[in-house]
Scaffold this active site. Structure first.
Site, PDB file in Angstrom:
ATOM      1  N   GLY A  53     100.311 -21.819 122.830  1.00  0.00           N
ATOM      2  CA  GLY A  53     100.863 -22.139 124.145  1.00  0.00           C
ATOM      3  C   GLY A  53     100.064 -21.639 125.328  1.00  0.00           C
ATOM      4  CE1 TYR A  59      94.739 -29.884 119.300  1.00  0.00           C
ATOM      5  CE2 TYR A  59      94.757 -28.684 117.251  1.00  0.00           C
ATOM      6  CZ  TYR A  59      94.751 -29.883 117.929  1.00  0.00           C
ATOM      7  OH  TYR A  59      94.740 -31.073 117.237  1.00  0.00           O
ATOM      8  CB  SER A  88      99.578 -25.600 107.828  1.00  0.00           C
ATOM      9  OG  SER A  88     100.055 -26.928 108.007  1.00  0.00           O
TER      10      SER A  88
END
Length: 336
Positions: A297, A318, A175
């Protein structure tokens, strides 16, 4: 399908408020007969990966259900696996709001959430209440105020608490929104972390009499040399799988768009090619020695097929789910 109308209403709201509202409704129906409102019948397309049998190759990526509050409702939509988290040992509020932004024209999102969650103990209580029969992944990270040098301790604390309840454990070291976290992807820091994680996995296996596989989630912004080094470390430490990829700091495909200059990780369609390329290069490097879970994506059957053609055994969505809704799940599982 009703989702285009739902999306139109939700997109009138601030992105985080829309997320909160949606989860409020999902929490209300989770475990009740009203779950039928979101239930979809999808074909069974079993895949064996990391020693587990997945009902189908499509999973929900981490970040949507951080605390495991809506596992059953999300499971009813047809996901073969659900990855909850990222969760940390202690509750933390995350970064200041606003911290989630839509790039509507690009069908992308930028987030700098910062691992906001209610802590691992709360997540475990939620998991205990769930009845989901797919594979449940639990994604773990470190608290923001834990020094990077002691970061591995946070992962070990989480592993201990979730091991009995996880189908697999995902190690989030990629992250961009927790200071210093991505440095754990490199060199001695990565080797040190993976050694500790593998030792803990062996201890917990002996204690619980079951083997829970470990997958490491990597960034899309790795150089060729860094990617080779990561692949080598994962193989040397007998890690069970790799999740490629997290969000990107690259803004080259969204220049000039509203919100493009916001700090944080970019996901959705603008990440599609970059993550697929990482998967392709990683697949060549790993040469089948451990499986790849492809994410980044995916918003169509074609995009999902591209990830699998590049070398992914499983795929996750997501941002595409935010933009396309539950119909995307059925579409991908049916035609992949």
């Amino acid at each position: 399908m009703y989702y285009p109308f739902v999306r139109k209403a939700l997109f009138q709201l601030d992105p985080e408020r829309a997320h909160e509202f949606t989860f409020q409704q999902l929490r209300r129906i989770t475990g009740t007969p009203f779950e039928a409102l979101v239930r979809q019948k999808v074909p069974a397309k079993p895949v064996n990966c990391m020693g587990l049998t997945f009902k189908n190759p499509l999973g929900l990526a981490a970040g949507l259900d951080k605390d495991g509050e809506c596992i059953d409702a999300l499971g009813a939509m047809g996901f073969g696996s659900i990855e909850i988290g990222t969760v940390t040992p202690r509750p933390q509020p995350g970064n200041d709001k606003p911290r989630l932004f839509r790039l509507v024209d690009a069908e992308g999102l930028i987030n700098r959430m910062g691992f906001n969650n209610f802590g691992v103990d709360n997540l475990v209580e939620n998991v205990k209440k769930a009845h989901y029969d797919g594979v449940l992944g639990i994604n773990i990270g470190k608290n923001k105020d834990t020094p990077v040098e002691q970061g591995k301790d946070d992962y070990l604390i989480c592993m201990e608490k979730i091991y009995a309840y996880a189908g697999y454990i995902a190690i989030n070291i990629s992250s961009p929104n927790t200071p210093g976290l991505r440095t754990l992807q490199y060199g001695e820091a990565l080797d040190d972390l993976l050694t500790a994680i593998k030792n803990k996995q062996n201890d917990l296996q002996a204690m619980h009499h079951k083997y829970v596989p470990i997958a490491v989630k990597i960034a899309p912004d790795l150089s060729e040399d860094e990617l080779i080094q990561v692949a080598d470390s994962l193989v040397r430490h007998n890690i069970d799988g790799v999740i490629a990829t997290n969000t990107t700091l690259d803004r080259s495909l969204v220049q000039g768009m509203k919100n493009c200059d916001q700090t944080g990780g970019l996901s959705g369609r603008p990440l599609q090619l970059k993550s697929t390329e990482i998967i392709r290069r990683l697949s060549l490097e790993l040469n089948g020695r451990l499986p790849i879970i492809g994410v980044g994506g995916i918003d169509s059957v074609i995009a999902a097929r591209e990830k699998i053609a590049a070398g992914a055994s499983l795929v996750q969505i997501y941002s595409g789910f935010i933009f396309k809704g539950p119909p995307l799940i059925k579409e991908i599982v049916t035609h992949i």
